[in-house]
Motif scaffolding. Sequence first.
Motif, mmCIF file in Angstrom:
data_model
loop_
_atom_site.group_PDB
_atom_site.id
_atom_site.type_symbol
_atom_site.label_atom_id
_atom_site.label_comp_id
_atom_site.label_asym_id
_atom_site.label_seq_id
_atom_site.Cartn_x
_atom_site.Cartn_y
_atom_site.Cartn_z
ATOM 1 N N GLU A 94 49.928 38.510 35.158
ATOM 2 C CA GLU A 94 48.823 39.033 34.321
ATOM 3 C C GLU A 94 48.587 38.230 33.249
ATOM 4 O OE1 GLU A 94 51.698 40.688 35.038
ATOM 5 O OE2 GLU A 94 50.997 42.776 35.818
ATOM 6 N N GLU A 95 49.350 37.157 32.925
ATOM 7 C CA GLU A 95 49.003 36.090 31.777
ATOM 8 C C GLU A 95 48.141 35.236 32.570
ATOM 9 O OE1 GLU A 95 51.352 33.549 28.574
ATOM 10 O OE2 GLU A 95 52.364 34.734 29.742
ATOM 11 N N ARG A 96 48.358 34.634 33.864
ATOM 12 C CA ARG A 96 47.677 34.045 34.668
ATOM 13 C C ARG A 96 46.169 34.363 34.852
ATOM 14 N NH1 ARG A 96 49.774 33.355 39.338
ATOM 15 N NH2 ARG A 96 52.220 33.489 38.786
ATOM 16 N N MET A 97 46.127 35.732 35.156
ATOM 17 C CA MET A 97 44.803 36.310 35.358
ATOM 18 C C MET A 97 43.903 36.338 34.154
ATOM 19 S SD MET A 97 44.221 40.148 36.388
ATOM 20 C CE MET A 97 45.271 40.234 38.136
ATOM 21 N N GLY A 98 44.760 36.621 32.842
ATOM 22 C CA GLY A 98 44.026 36.932 31.701
ATOM 23 C C GLY A 98 44.121 38.188 31.294
ATOM 24 N N LEU A 99 44.528 38.400 30.133
ATOM 25 C CA LEU A 99 44.586 39.817 29.631
ATOM 26 C C LEU A 99 43.549 40.628 29.519
ATOM 27 C CD1 LEU A 99 47.452 39.335 26.959
ATOM 28 C CD2 LEU A 99 47.595 39.927 29.386
ATOM 29 N N ASP A 100 42.213 40.084 29.407
ATOM 30 C CA ASP A 100 41.190 40.745 29.304
ATOM 31 C C ASP A 100 40.972 41.484 30.650
ATOM 32 O OD1 ASP A 100 40.178 39.900 26.658
ATOM 33 O OD2 ASP A 100 39.344 38.053 27.518
ATOM 34 N N LYS A 101 41.266 40.824 31.554
ATOM 35 C CA LYS A 101 41.139 41.320 33.374
ATOM 36 C C LYS A 101 42.254 42.173 33.386
ATOM 37 C CE LYS A 101 37.472 39.986 35.515
ATOM 38 N NZ LYS A 101 36.267 40.830 35.612
ATOM 39 N N GLU A 103 44.618 43.731 31.407
ATOM 40 C CA GLU A 103 44.851 45.058 30.488
ATOM 41 C C GLU A 103 43.604 45.739 30.263
ATOM 42 O OE1 GLU A 103 47.999 45.676 28.730
ATOM 43 O OE2 GLU A 103 48.760 44.242 30.201
ATOM 44 N N HIS A 104 42.421 45.074 30.313
ATOM 45 C CA HIS A 104 41.452 45.920 29.958
ATOM 46 C C HIS A 104 40.338 46.251 30.859
ATOM 47 C CE1 HIS A 104 42.869 45.481 25.679
ATOM 48 N NE2 HIS A 104 43.013 44.129 25.820
#
Length: 116
Positions: A94-101, A103-104
């Motif tokens: 999730e951190e590599r993907m980015g939290l905007d994507k 988590e949201h």
Amino acid sequence: MVSKIKQKFDYDDALDAFGCHGVGGIWGGICTGLFAQQSINDSARWNGLVFGDVKLFGTQLISIAIMIAVAVVGTFVCYGITRLFGSVRVGEREERMGLDKSEHGESAYPSFNGFD
């Protein structure tokens, strides 16, 4: 200086809250104890160290130490309560993907490519 502290203690402070508010507040408190002058602020009880009075400087150092202790204890209490309800960090994926994507489900800056 703060970036070296972050590396040494290996903590994540993406918004640099400690670097801005912690260091700035500590330095402001020290400077108040150094440079305060009763002739400028007649509600001040003492002058600063530069103007010959050690009382305000000592009081500022003690209050800074108390503030640091309260902040550390409060942080660990909040950390402990948060851990009761789940993980404090997101997973590596999730951190590599980015939290905007992850988590949201959206991109916060869809047109930003780093070259704007």
